[in-house]
Scaffold this motif. Structure first.
Motif, mmCIF file in Angstrom:
data_model
loop_
_atom_site.group_PDB
_atom_site.id
_atom_site.type_symbol
_atom_site.label_atom_id
_atom_site.label_comp_id
_atom_site.label_asym_id
_atom_site.label_seq_id
_atom_site.Cartn_x
_atom_site.Cartn_y
_atom_site.Cartn_z
ATOM 1 N N TYR A 1 0.832 -1.201 0.000
ATOM 2 C CA TYR A 1 0.000 0.000 0.000
ATOM 3 C C TYR A 1 0.862 1.244 0.000
ATOM 4 C CZ TYR A 1 0.706 0.454 5.040
ATOM 5 O OH TYR A 1 1.259 0.609 6.280
ATOM 6 N N TYR A 2 0.306 2.318 -0.487
ATOM 7 C CA TYR A 2 1.031 3.594 -0.589
ATOM 8 C C TYR A 2 0.020 4.719 -0.665
ATOM 9 C CZ TYR A 2 -0.143 3.224 -5.575
ATOM 10 O OH TYR A 2 -0.824 3.102 -6.764
ATOM 11 N N GLN A 3 0.513 5.935 -0.445
ATOM 12 C CA GLN A 3 -0.330 7.114 -0.495
ATOM 13 C C GLN A 3 -0.007 7.936 -1.727
ATOM 14 O OE1 GLN A 3 0.813 8.839 3.497
ATOM 15 N NE2 GLN A 3 -1.388 9.195 3.472
ATOM 16 N N THR A 4 -1.020 8.489 -2.357
ATOM 17 C CA THR A 4 -0.733 9.451 -3.415
ATOM 18 C C THR A 4 -1.904 10.405 -3.592
ATOM 19 O OG1 THR A 4 0.231 9.786 -5.602
ATOM 20 C CG2 THR A 4 -1.553 8.140 -5.435
ATOM 21 N N PHE A 5 -1.735 11.350 -4.501
ATOM 22 C CA PHE A 5 -2.738 12.377 -4.760
ATOM 23 C C PHE A 5 -3.648 11.921 -5.898
ATOM 24 C CE2 PHE A 5 -3.959 16.109 -7.337
ATOM 25 C CZ PHE A 5 -4.672 16.833 -6.396
ATOM 26 N N CYS A 6 -4.965 12.098 -5.704
ATOM 27 C CA CYS A 6 -5.942 11.826 -6.753
ATOM 28 C C CYS A 6 -6.534 13.135 -7.267
ATOM 29 C CB CYS A 6 -7.090 10.966 -6.208
ATOM 30 S SG CYS A 6 -6.626 9.288 -5.742
ATOM 31 N N ASP A 7 -6.519 13.297 -8.580
ATOM 32 C CA ASP A 7 -7.229 14.408 -9.223
ATOM 33 C C ASP A 7 -8.604 13.870 -9.598
ATOM 34 O OD1 ASP A 7 -8.345 16.271 -10.946
ATOM 35 O OD2 ASP A 7 -6.826 16.006 -12.526
ATOM 36 N N MET A 8 -9.612 14.282 -8.847
ATOM 37 C CA MET A 8 -10.965 13.782 -9.048
ATOM 38 C C MET A 8 -11.813 14.751 -9.859
ATOM 39 S SD MET A 8 -10.708 10.880 -7.774
ATOM 40 C CE MET A 8 -10.572 9.707 -6.391
ATOM 41 N N THR A 9 -11.176 15.744 -10.479
ATOM 42 C CA THR A 9 -11.893 16.851 -11.115
ATOM 43 C C THR A 9 -11.746 16.893 -12.642
ATOM 44 O OG1 THR A 9 -11.462 18.144 -9.109
ATOM 45 C CG2 THR A 9 -12.167 19.376 -11.073
ATOM 46 N N THR A 10 -10.486 16.843 -13.108
ATOM 47 C CA THR A 10 -10.208 17.082 -14.528
ATOM 48 C C THR A 10 -10.909 16.070 -15.441
ATOM 49 O OG1 THR A 10 -8.031 17.956 -13.910
ATOM 50 C CG2 THR A 10 -8.347 17.312 -16.220
ATOM 51 N N PRO B 1 -2.424 12.253 -29.439
ATOM 52 C CA PRO B 1 -2.914 13.633 -29.373
ATOM 53 C C PRO B 1 -3.344 13.952 -27.946
ATOM 54 C CG PRO B 1 -4.443 12.238 -30.613
ATOM 55 C CD PRO B 1 -3.261 11.389 -30.278
ATOM 56 N N VAL B 2 -3.328 15.232 -27.622
ATOM 57 C CA VAL B 2 -3.677 15.643 -26.259
ATOM 58 C C VAL B 2 -4.768 16.710 -26.270
ATOM 59 C CG1 VAL B 2 -1.354 15.131 -25.414
ATOM 60 C CG2 VAL B 2 -1.933 17.465 -26.113
ATOM 61 N N VAL B 3 -5.463 16.808 -25.155
ATOM 62 C CA VAL B 3 -6.466 17.839 -24.921
ATOM 63 C C VAL B 3 -5.912 18.748 -23.824
ATOM 64 C CG1 VAL B 3 -8.816 18.258 -24.060
ATOM 65 C CG2 VAL B 3 -8.332 16.248 -25.506
ATOM 66 N N TYR B 4 -5.912 20.054 -24.034
ATOM 67 C CA TYR B 4 -5.342 20.977 -23.050
ATOM 68 C C TYR B 4 -6.349 21.334 -21.955
ATOM 69 C CZ TYR B 4 -1.370 21.458 -26.081
ATOM 70 O OH TYR B 4 -0.251 21.181 -26.821
ATOM 71 N N ASP B 5 -5.865 21.306 -20.717
ATOM 72 C CA ASP B 5 -6.693 21.693 -19.576
ATOM 73 C C ASP B 5 -6.279 23.062 -19.031
ATOM 74 O OD1 ASP B 5 -8.235 19.200 -19.444
ATOM 75 O OD2 ASP B 5 -6.296 18.313 -18.969
ATOM 76 N N THR B 6 -4.965 23.353 -19.100
ATOM 77 C CA THR B 6 -4.433 24.671 -18.728
ATOM 78 C C THR B 6 -3.349 24.982 -19.746
ATOM 79 O OG1 THR B 6 -4.738 24.305 -16.358
ATOM 80 C CG2 THR B 6 -3.149 25.998 -16.985
ATOM 81 N N GLY B 7 -3.345 26.191 -20.306
ATOM 82 C CA GLY B 7 -2.406 26.499 -21.383
ATOM 83 C C GLY B 7 -2.908 25.821 -22.637
ATOM 84 N N ASP B 8 -2.242 26.048 -23.761
ATOM 85 C CA ASP B 8 -2.684 25.399 -24.998
ATOM 86 C C ASP B 8 -1.533 25.361 -25.975
ATOM 87 O OD1 ASP B 8 -2.405 27.861 -26.321
ATOM 88 O OD2 ASP B 8 -4.448 28.410 -25.743
ATOM 89 N N LYS B 9 -1.805 24.934 -27.181
ATOM 90 C CA LYS B 9 -0.712 24.723 -28.123
ATOM 91 C C LYS B 9 -0.020 26.023 -28.528
ATOM 92 C CE LYS B 9 -3.499 24.568 -32.383
ATOM 93 N NZ LYS B 9 -2.978 25.848 -32.915
#
Lengths: 270, 270, 270
Positions: A43-52, A186-194
């Protein structure tokens, strides 16, 4: 401790394997630190992004440049800490092994890799470029660039970067520029862009490329290299670069944007 | 595991943020290892001193000299592991970042830093000089020097050393001897005293000083420097010392008392 | 978290101190990851072998050679990471201190040492030579050599290797070849045998030997040295070897069998 752990058969049971597992069972789960387990029961601890984009993203690693003048020296875990060395074409092999280090909370101040990197079975990646030393609560607001894939490209490559890099070793001399480029999505931008801090000659993330010298790099964030000077915008690498100035986690001091050079690259799976 | 952790929303809740929190709720709490959490929910284990001057002291760090002849080399995490380097005036920046390492039980055999160092909101510090390699159960009896502050000086500096050193960087050339000395506090002795192994030109602990060469040191245990030769009794430092013999976690081989040179410096908050 | 941990007196209670404790209470316990605690209350995770010769074996350490050309350099935690240095005859002192590092799941890809190494009170050792990078679920099937002692020799030496090596320091110049050999025990083979990959001049495991140059080595797997060229089949060492080519976790590039050189050495207690 609790009744179960307090007994002499203290095995951890039923923990989630990923943030996506948690999000699917509890749609209201919030961003934050969670306890996860590997298939073997570590087991280990980490951060979850539950929003994006619906959430369910597990932070599995970060690449942090501790000393841009250090050339494959201490702290260059994502290339080599053993010095630029022709006899170590794969360097520390961090991209393709199960060694772990660092902590989620310090992932903008030091390299980070947790067991999820090799254990989680994922489809997509999300990448955050967060200024060095930012604290966890400010990551989202301070990120200079955030993007994710939706192509499910990891499905074809073993479900995570550990398996992908077993197939496409980050190894000096294992291939040629252009002809031996690894997977791209290919990627989709969430902050910043191409057109923003990402240079954006094309909106892709590409894994395992070679430059004109056959030096291997692990990841080109926001790019699909068309030239053979990938050292200017890719990160991570093998243990040997014919131009020793390029050896290190961040291969070039002249990366496209200074804001990116002074940021840590956080990697998430979903 | 337990019912909560066993479910898929395994977040750690309601753990204490410090040993003082525990002591205040449970006055009978004993010295020993406890589980704490940061504000973000990272949990960790450390040692609580529930005895000294009312108890409630959290062990957050230790400074251990692994090789007195190594000059800013491997193991010098509280100065620099990158070699004496004018281009790295702040060295590894350990005093002012969130990187963690080591374990409480090995804090007399190796450097130690846990998340409490940057997370706990404290008023005072307690410092133990414990001979290297002593095991946890013998720390109190074997300590050559123990003292604590009662001035609540940390309240003015962000509540912990992480915030204090953000304000007063341990950085070569960022100030001058005497004129740019950081915060200082009188101390109360618990083991040893100002005439004992502490030299005791004055009974203070002082943070962030410069010597005559503008080299920065982090902490002068038991002292308020009045001369500019602080390298003889201060520890920790930036990444550059004009006299390269001083670069390292313990800046001098000729520290005032040999018993202190061969001890680890354990830092507690309350 | 759970009711107990959720309160402010979050001490871990009643965890087992070893895999043998667990096996004795629950005879049906299976191979896998378990949570254990030290006497002081530090908890940690490791792998339990509940099968071999009755089970109850706790994985406490692994010795992994990350770079056979690195001579007492980064990664050589079981000898010295400080360079071959006459002033550091004991090197990093890992065999006889409480410093811990690595993780059970990565113990075939990196050095590993958990608190059990110094905390468990044991009678026998079991040693597995597992090819580098093998994942935990394949360790048993892929091991090139596995053996254990049944002589209970650890009882006479403090109950574990930490105490054994306090008595028999792995220190250059602390003794002579042949006359100052440390403890030895006959072994029983579980995989491979004395005529197989173990060379098998004799079926023993021996601790702390010196070669003709007075260089100290920690462990001779499957051997009781009769000559003074122990660098060819022993591992671990002090921090100084008169022949600098021998300094490192694996002292020789010409170990008897290549399959062993490319394997990690996993150490268990019972």
């Amino acid at each position: 401790m609790n009744p179960e752990l307090g007994r002499y058969h203290a095995r951890l049971r039923n923990l989630a394997r990923s943030c996506l597992d948690i999000k699917e069972k509890h749609n209201g789960a919030q961003d934050g630190m969670y306890v996860l387990t590997t298939e073997s029961g570590t087991y280990y601890q980490t951060f979850c992004d539950m929003t994006t984009a619906g959430g369910g993203w597990t932070l599995v690693a970060s690449v942090h440049e501790n000393n841009i003048n250090g050339k494959c020296s201490l702290g260059d875990r994502w290339s080599s800490q053993q010095g630029n060395d022709r006899n170590l074409p794969e360097g520390d092999e961090t991209w393709a092994n199960t060694v772990t280090f660092g902590s989620a909370e310090a992932s903008t101040s030091d390299d980070y890799k947790n067991p999820g990197y090799y254990d989680i079975s994922a489809k997509d990646v999300s990448v955050w470029h967060v200024p060095n030393k930012e604290q966890l609560k400010s990551w989202t607001s301070s990120a200079v660039l955030r993007y994710h894939t939706e192509s499910q490209f990891l499905k074809e490559h073993g479900g995570n970067l550990y398996h992908l890099f077993k197939k496409y070793p980050v190894k000096f001399g294992a291939g040629q520029c252009k002809s031996d480029m690894g997977p791209s999505s290919p990627v989709v931008y969430d902050t910043g862009d191409k057109d923003g801090p990402s240079v954006g000659k094309s909106s892709f993330v590409t894994f395992r490329v070679f430059n004109a010298d056959q030096a291997a790099m692990a990841m080109c964030s926001g790019h699909k290299p068309t030239e053979c000077n990938s050292q200017h915008y890719c990160i991570g690498g093998g243990g040997f670069f014919p131009d020793p100035q390029q050896c290190g986690d961040f291969t070039s001091q002249e990366q496209a944007f200074k804001a990116l050079t002074q940021s840590s690259v956080l990697l998430f799976y979903r």
